[in-house]
Scaffold this active site. Structure first.
Site, PDB file in Angstrom:
ATOM      1  N   GLU A  44     -11.124   9.136 -12.736  1.00  0.00           N
ATOM      2  CA  GLU A  44     -11.907  10.158 -13.448  1.00  0.00           C
ATOM      3  C   GLU A  44     -12.084  11.383 -12.569  1.00  0.00           C
ATOM      4  O   GLU A  44     -12.364  11.257 -11.365  1.00  0.00           O
ATOM      5  CB  GLU A  44     -13.275   9.557 -13.798  1.00  0.00           C
ATOM      6  CG  GLU A  44     -13.787   9.952 -15.150  1.00  0.00           C
ATOM      7  CD  GLU A  44     -12.922   9.416 -16.281  1.00  0.00           C
ATOM      8  OE1 GLU A  44     -12.085  10.163 -16.817  1.00  0.00           O
ATOM      9  OE2 GLU A  44     -13.090   8.231 -16.634  1.00  0.00           O
ATOM     10  N   THR A  97      -9.891  13.244 -11.549  1.00  0.00           N
ATOM     11  CA  THR A  97      -8.774  13.346 -10.608  1.00  0.00           C
ATOM     12  C   THR A  97      -7.654  14.215 -11.180  1.00  0.00           C
ATOM     13  O   THR A  97      -6.853  14.754 -10.418  1.00  0.00           O
ATOM     14  CB  THR A  97      -8.194  11.954 -10.296  1.00  0.00           C
ATOM     15  OG1 THR A  97      -8.023  11.261 -11.537  1.00  0.00           O
ATOM     16  CG2 THR A  97      -9.116  11.159  -9.394  1.00  0.00           C
ATOM     17  N   GLY A 110     -17.840  13.835 -29.256  1.00  0.00           N
ATOM     18  CA  GLY A 110     -18.926  13.780 -28.278  1.00  0.00           C
ATOM     19  C   GLY A 110     -19.092  12.435 -27.596  1.00  0.00           C
ATOM     20  O   GLY A 110     -20.005  12.247 -26.801  1.00  0.00           O
ATOM     21  N   LEU A 159     -14.281  10.194 -25.894  1.00  0.00           N
ATOM     22  CA  LEU A 159     -13.059   9.471 -26.247  1.00  0.00           C
ATOM     23  C   LEU A 159     -11.937  10.428 -26.675  1.00  0.00           C
ATOM     24  O   LEU A 159     -10.976  10.029 -27.307  1.00  0.00           O
ATOM     25  CB  LEU A 159     -13.356   8.460 -27.374  1.00  0.00           C
ATOM     26  CG  LEU A 159     -14.439   7.425 -27.045  1.00  0.00           C
ATOM     27  CD1 LEU A 159     -14.725   6.537 -28.256  1.00  0.00           C
ATOM     28  CD2 LEU A 159     -14.039   6.560 -25.849  1.00  0.00           C
ATOM     29  N   SER A 160     -12.090  11.698 -26.300  1.00  0.00           N
ATOM     30  CA  SER A 160     -11.035  12.703 -26.525  1.00  0.00           C
ATOM     31  C   SER A 160     -10.753  12.991 -27.983  1.00  0.00           C
ATOM     32  O   SER A 160      -9.586  13.007 -28.407  1.00  0.00           O
ATOM     33  CB  SER A 160      -9.721  12.287 -25.857  1.00  0.00           C
ATOM     34  OG  SER A 160      -9.865  12.347 -24.499  1.00  0.00           O
ATOM     35  N   SER A 161     -11.793  13.240 -28.750  1.00  0.00           N
ATOM     36  CA  SER A 161     -11.557  13.631 -30.144  1.00  0.00           C
ATOM     37  C   SER A 161     -10.778  14.949 -30.175  1.00  0.00           C
ATOM     38  O   SER A 161      -9.901  15.126 -31.021  1.00  0.00           O
ATOM     39  CB  SER A 161     -12.878  13.761 -30.898  1.00  0.00           C
ATOM     40  OG  SER A 161     -13.713  14.714 -30.271  1.00  0.00           O
ATOM     41  N   SER A 162     -11.064  15.858 -29.251  1.00  0.00           N
ATOM     42  CA  SER A 162     -10.343  17.145 -29.297  1.00  0.00           C
ATOM     43  C   SER A 162      -8.863  16.963 -29.020  1.00  0.00           C
ATOM     44  O   SER A 162      -8.023  17.523 -29.735  1.00  0.00           O
ATOM     45  CB  SER A 162     -10.944  18.187 -28.347  1.00  0.00           C
ATOM     46  OG  SER A 162     -11.742  17.624 -27.371  1.00  0.00           O
ATOM     47  N   ASP A 213      -6.224  13.654 -21.077  1.00  0.00           N
ATOM     48  CA  ASP A 213      -6.460  13.281 -22.472  1.00  0.00           C
ATOM     49  C   ASP A 213      -5.208  13.487 -23.325  1.00  0.00           C
ATOM     50  O   ASP A 213      -4.832  12.628 -24.124  1.00  0.00           O
ATOM     51  CB  ASP A 213      -7.593  14.130 -23.074  1.00  0.00           C
ATOM     52  CG  ASP A 213      -8.855  14.083 -22.232  1.00  0.00           C
ATOM     53  OD1 ASP A 213      -8.972  13.156 -21.411  1.00  0.00           O
ATOM     54  OD2 ASP A 213      -9.711  14.964 -22.398  1.00  0.00           O
ATOM     55  N   TYR A 233     -18.739  20.648 -16.078  1.00  0.00           N
ATOM     56  CA  TYR A 233     -17.341  20.298 -15.839  1.00  0.00           C
ATOM     57  C   TYR A 233     -16.648  21.390 -15.022  1.00  0.00           C
ATOM     58  O   TYR A 233     -15.996  21.117 -14.011  1.00  0.00           O
ATOM     59  CB  TYR A 233     -16.639  20.097 -17.184  1.00  0.00           C
ATOM     60  CG  TYR A 233     -15.212  19.628 -17.074  1.00  0.00           C
ATOM     61  CD1 TYR A 233     -14.913  18.272 -16.985  1.00  0.00           C
ATOM     62  CD2 TYR A 233     -14.153  20.529 -17.056  1.00  0.00           C
ATOM     63  CE1 TYR A 233     -13.604  17.837 -16.893  1.00  0.00           C
ATOM     64  CE2 TYR A 233     -12.839  20.111 -16.958  1.00  0.00           C
ATOM     65  CZ  TYR A 233     -12.573  18.755 -16.887  1.00  0.00           C
ATOM     66  OH  TYR A 233     -11.276  18.326 -16.790  1.00  0.00           O
TER      67      TYR A 233
END
Ligand code: GLA
Length: 388
Positions: A38, A40, A127, A130-133, A177, A229
């Site tokens: 994570e 990385t 949100g 889980l990488s919805s975008s 992602d 981020y």
């Protein structure tokens, strides 16, 4: 009993209702869980994600004008129409940015495609980390690339989707992602070296050993566009530059160089990156050896490092990890960018129910809504569901 219609079939019918013709096809792409590795990716390190069953679906058909018509099952009141020549970063808001950004990125690469109408069914919860975008971007990438007749390498396609997110949506994410969503392989995690851009599927089948991977969504919405981020990314870039390298991955013996960073915050950020890269390599070895105990230990260590050195956890994520530990999980850690979202855990299959119940009790006692827990399995990446 009548066969249940697939999401793709349902979406093709919705397209016809809305636009008065059948779509040329339906494409889909999954969300992801990152097993370890994570923060990385933008340091050009290692990651180990897998694609999950939740997917975004998009039904698409060409149209005569150079325009993009977008609608979404999740936001039925908001169809969006835009001229292809008017697509500019910052010109759209909300869900349609992830769609239009990919079309824009294709045009930016000199591949001007046709105007299209499309309808989106984004089934990856937003949100939850889980990488919805990425699932939306990669579904649209698969569709538009197909309409253009392109057959590109998965890394190229993931980079195109990443460009949409970086430059059109404005989120400075790495390639984790999108690579997981484009390149997912059923029953495998993807060992991805973001420096050499080499991807190797690694068998991931905990069920065979009586184990399950579960995801507990804390319901605390994380927002990558918020400052945290970007601030972590800036810390890492500052640390790399102080150590004379273009990225932390390119610092020879990073773990041995940490004392050279006088700023204790930068030293902690870099220590996380060094230890996390090593954990990815360890987990890849442990999976090959079938040593799930070591996989789990690395997951706990990763969480501690993200909490203490990288400071991207939150009380709900920490509580989830500690409850699962007390309930006998082999390993648990936050997955995704952090600041909220989900925990991934490795649990004996027969303990999933009791661990879920224990989690519910602890959260209720703390006056919080219990996390939503479900089992996840490594599924396939982006693909065409149906084509005419
Ligand atoms: C988000 C970003 C990824 C990655 C993770 C943290 O999911 O989109 O690129 O940086 O956070 O590992």
């Amino acid at each position: 009993m009548a066969r249940q219609r697939s999401p793709a079939e349902g979406l093709a019918d919705e397209f016809e209702k809305r636009y008065g013709r059948r779509p040329e096809g339906v494409w889909s792409a999954p969300g992801r869980v990152n097993l370890v590795g994570e923060h990385t990716d933008y340091n050009l390190g290692y990651v180990l994600p897998f694609a999950i069953a939740d997917r975004a679906y998009v039904a698409v058909g060409r149209r005569a004008e150079r325009r993009l018509g977008m609608s979404s099952l999740q936001y039925p009141g908001e169809p969006v129409e835009v001229d292809l020549d008017d697509l500019r970063p910052g010109s759209l808001r909300g869900w349609s940015r992830y769609v239009a950004g990919v079309v824009w990125a294709y045009h930016r690469r000199g591949m001007a495609g046709p105007g299209v109408d499309l309808i989106l069914d984004g089934r990856v919860p937003a949100g939850a980390g889980l990488s919805s975008s990425a699932s939306i971007e990669c579904a649209v990438e698969a569709a538009y690339g197909d309409l253009l007749g392109r057959t590109a390498e998965p890394v190229w396609r993931a980079q195109l989707a990443q460009k949409a997110e970086n430059d059109f949506v404005g989120v400075p994410c790495g390639l984790l992602d999108q690579m997981a969503s484009v390149g997912g392989v059923e029953g495998h995690a993807l060992f991805f070296d973001t420096l050499g851009l080499a991807v190797r599927p690694v068998p991931l089948d905990p069920e065979r050993s009586g184990l399950a991977l579960i995801v507990a969504d804390t319901g605390v919405a994380h927002a990558l566009a918020d400052g945290g981020y970007a601030a972590r990314r800036a810390d890492c870039e500052a640390a790399a530059s102080l150590l004379g390298a273009a990225s932390l991955r390119q610092v020879p013996d990073l773990a041995g160089q940490l004392d050279r960073l006088e700023d204790p915050v930068l030293a902690r950020r870099a220590r996380h990156v060094a230890s996390e890269n090593q954990r990815v390599l360890d987990v890849v070895d442990s999976l090959a050896a079938g040593d799930w105990t070591r996989v789990g230990q690395a997951m706990y260590a990763s969480h501690a490092s993200l909490r203490d050195d990288y400071e991207v956890s939150c009380p709900e994520l920490d509580l989830t990890v500690e409850c699962l530990r007390a309930a006998g999980a082999l390993g648990a850690r936050l997955t995704g960018g952090g600041f909220g979202g989900s925990v991934v855990a490795l649990v004996a299959a027969e303990r999933v129910d009791s661990a879920t119940a224990a989690l519910g009790e602890s959260f209720t006692r703390a006056g919080l809504a219990p996390p939503r827990v479900r089992a996840v399995r490594a599924g396939p990446g982006a693909r065409a569901e149906q084509k005419r």
